[in-house]
Write a protein that holds these residues in place. Sequence first.
Motif, mmCIF file in Angstrom:
data_model
loop_
_atom_site.group_PDB
_atom_site.id
_atom_site.type_symbol
_atom_site.label_atom_id
_atom_site.label_comp_id
_atom_site.label_asym_id
_atom_site.label_seq_id
_atom_site.Cartn_x
_atom_site.Cartn_y
_atom_site.Cartn_z
ATOM 1 N N LYS A 1 11.220 0.412 2.568
ATOM 2 C CA LYS A 1 10.053 1.223 2.257
ATOM 3 C C LYS A 1 10.060 1.477 0.748
ATOM 4 O O LYS A 1 10.888 2.230 0.241
ATOM 5 N N HIS B 1 0.814 -1.219 0.000
ATOM 6 C CA HIS B 1 0.000 0.000 0.000
ATOM 7 C C HIS B 1 0.845 1.266 0.000
ATOM 8 O O HIS B 1 2.016 1.237 0.354
ATOM 9 N N VAL B 2 0.197 2.354 -0.365
ATOM 10 C CA VAL B 2 0.815 3.671 -0.263
ATOM 11 C C VAL B 2 0.059 4.428 0.819
ATOM 12 O O VAL B 2 -1.134 4.676 0.675
ATOM 13 N N GLY B 3 0.738 4.740 1.913
ATOM 14 C CA GLY B 3 0.077 5.491 2.974
ATOM 15 C C GLY B 3 0.495 6.940 2.893
ATOM 16 O O GLY B 3 -0.238 7.802 2.400
ATOM 17 N N CYS B 4 1.701 7.206 3.346
ATOM 18 C CA CYS B 4 2.169 8.594 3.448
ATOM 19 C C CYS B 4 2.955 9.016 2.221
ATOM 20 O O CYS B 4 3.030 10.179 1.889
ATOM 21 N N GLU B 5 3.588 8.060 1.590
ATOM 22 C CA GLU B 5 4.537 8.314 0.504
ATOM 23 C C GLU B 5 5.687 9.223 0.914
ATOM 24 O O GLU B 5 6.346 9.830 0.092
ATOM 25 N N THR B 6 5.902 9.362 2.214
ATOM 26 C CA THR B 6 7.014 10.200 2.675
ATOM 27 C C THR B 6 7.919 9.427 3.622
ATOM 28 O O THR B 6 8.516 10.005 4.513
ATOM 29 N N SER B 7 7.997 8.137 3.494
ATOM 30 C CA SER B 7 8.924 7.277 4.252
ATOM 31 C C SER B 7 8.556 7.092 5.716
ATOM 32 O O SER B 7 9.366 6.578 6.476
ATOM 33 N N LEU B 8 7.384 7.509 6.126
ATOM 34 C CA LEU B 8 7.101 7.516 7.562
ATOM 35 C C LEU B 8 6.179 6.403 8.039
ATOM 36 O O LEU B 8 6.260 5.988 9.189
ATOM 37 N N CYS B 9 5.281 5.883 7.197
ATOM 38 C CA CYS B 9 4.229 5.024 7.732
ATOM 39 C C CYS B 9 4.500 3.536 7.585
ATOM 40 O O CYS B 9 3.961 2.721 8.317
ATOM 41 N N GLY B 10 5.318 3.145 6.613
ATOM 42 C CA GLY B 10 5.664 1.737 6.430
ATOM 43 C C GLY B 10 4.615 0.893 5.721
ATOM 44 O O GLY B 10 4.811 -0.312 5.566
ATOM 45 N N ALA B 11 3.509 1.483 5.265
ATOM 46 C CA ALA B 11 2.475 0.696 4.572
ATOM 47 C C ALA B 11 3.028 0.054 3.304
ATOM 48 O O ALA B 11 2.515 -0.953 2.827
ATOM 49 N N CYS B 12 4.102 0.639 2.760
ATOM 50 C CA CYS B 12 4.680 0.178 1.495
ATOM 51 C C CYS B 12 5.812 -0.824 1.704
ATOM 52 O O CYS B 12 6.502 -1.156 0.742
ATOM 53 N N CYS C 1 8.339 3.130 -1.120
ATOM 54 C CA CYS C 1 8.108 4.497 -1.593
ATOM 55 C C CYS C 1 9.385 5.313 -1.537
ATOM 56 O O CYS C 1 9.409 6.462 -1.969
HETATM 57 S S1 FES Z 1 3.974 4.922 1.909
HETATM 58 FE FE1 FES Z 1 4.378 5.512 3.954
HETATM 59 S S2 FES Z 1 6.427 4.806 4.221
HETATM 60 FE FE2 FES Z 1 6.059 4.355 2.147
#
Ligand code: FES
Lengths: 285, 159
Positions: free
Chosen positions: B61, B40-51, B63
Amino acid sequence: MYPAPFSYVRVASVAEALAALAEHPDGRFLAGGHSLLPALKLRLAEPAVLIDIGRVAELQGITQVGSTLRIGSLATHDQVASSDTVCAGARLLAEACAKVGDAAVRNWGTLGGNLAHADPASDPPPALVAAGARLELQSSVGQRWVAADQFFSDLFLTALASDEIITAVEVPAAGARTGSAYLKHPHPASGYAVCGAAAVVTLDGAGRCESARLAIGGVGPVPVAIDLAALSGEVPEQAGVDAALADIEIADPLSDPYASADYRIRLARVLGRRAMLLAAQRAVA
Amino acid sequence: MPESITISVTVNSRRYERAVEPRTLLIHFLRDALGLTGSHVGCETSLCGACTVLVDGAATKACTLLAAQADGRAVTTIEGLAQDGALHPVQEQLWHHHGVQCGYCTSGMVLAAVALLEREPSPTDAQIRAGLKGNLCRCTGYANIVDAVHAAAAALAAR
Ligand code: FES
Ligand SMILES: Cc1cc2nc3c(=O)[nH]c(=O)nc-3n(C[C@H](O)[C@H](O)[C@H](O)COP(=O)(O)OP(=O)(O)OC[C@H]3O[C@@H](n4cnc5c(N)ncnc54)[C@H](O)[C@@H]3O)c2cc1C
Ligand code: FES
């Protein structure tokens, strides 16, 4: 979030990396990409060419030659943190790298990239300053070495010239009766250091301070070495260390809504004392 | 025409060769070029880990990596974990321990936990929490996820 378009070149050696940079002066090296890619996505940077140095074998590896640790610039935070050589010879650096971001960040972020990026809230820089490390830089005309405490010039600015690459970091291995420690107060959201304190203490046979070095990151625009001459010949204990740190000065302290300049300097005193005492304790052990 | 480069990535044991724009992030390569939308894509800023996926076994990560950086490497995504129709113990135990609510974080959480257990086969609570620090979950409160990882460690050890 897409970065602006760029061309991509992958190089296999330092010579190729330097040649590619000479050919594309508007190019940027890509190591792990964990500082550069976030910046590209926010379009804070729009280099025309990325020169991927991530697989250059000669920039990898961690070795010890005599009493010097040599850490290739591509060593990841995870490799530094889990290296027996670093844990034994420069424990504060292993601790600093272990506290970077999270496991995935440590798998890709490199020591060289961290230093070149020169974020004031980074963990490894104060550890390298306290350890008396130096950076090995190479250009097409030759090599030079810059002491870690001379490398950082301002927020995100360093002594690295536009035609140079960081090839390695050399760290003096801790000798007898020497202990070191890195402590960090992480920002609760970003995890970066609001304050990081790195200490190296050498005791004499009677448990008195023979030498003590402390460096503070996160508080000023660059990591700051603190003068601890007052402690030499003293048995390190809380009151003495507190007195030595009572009026430390850090020029141009950073300040933001989470941590004011005053608060950061208080943190520097508290974490500085704890790091010093922990290093002294490890020097005995 | 934007510039393109050809990369070859082994994803879940299958090799894919594709032409991509150099700026393509690994997460978009997986989702858009290969249709593997489990990451998944959550934050796309390296913070959430969904990716989070594994690249040569290391939690990554997706993203925050160019697809080009994965060229020639082996990637494991959530789609590649189940073997012969049997869920991986981490997946199985997240289910049993109710470590999944909306599921948005789950695929990344699973891969991060798999990497953690690979390195630390019988982790403490603190090691689990530290190992999963880069993976945010807005639903579960983490306690059930930690329980699930302990149970998965036991299941893997009993294999
Ligand atoms: S989408 Fe959140 S860390 Fe990659
Ligand atoms: C979510 C997240 C959390 C983080 N948390 C922390 C933290 O808590 N503490 C911390 O210290 N850091 C943290 N970081 C930053 C991390 O340490 C970065 O990996 C590191 O700063 C950059 O290393 P890199 O290899 O990824 O460099 P890249 O992003 O590839 O490059 C960064 C810069 O350095 C240049 N460069 C790279 N290698 C060289 C070289 N050998 N010679 C010359 N120039 C070079 C590049 O051109 C670029 O300008 C975090 C990053 C992320 C994404
Ligand atoms: S289950 Fe919803 S974010 Fe984790």
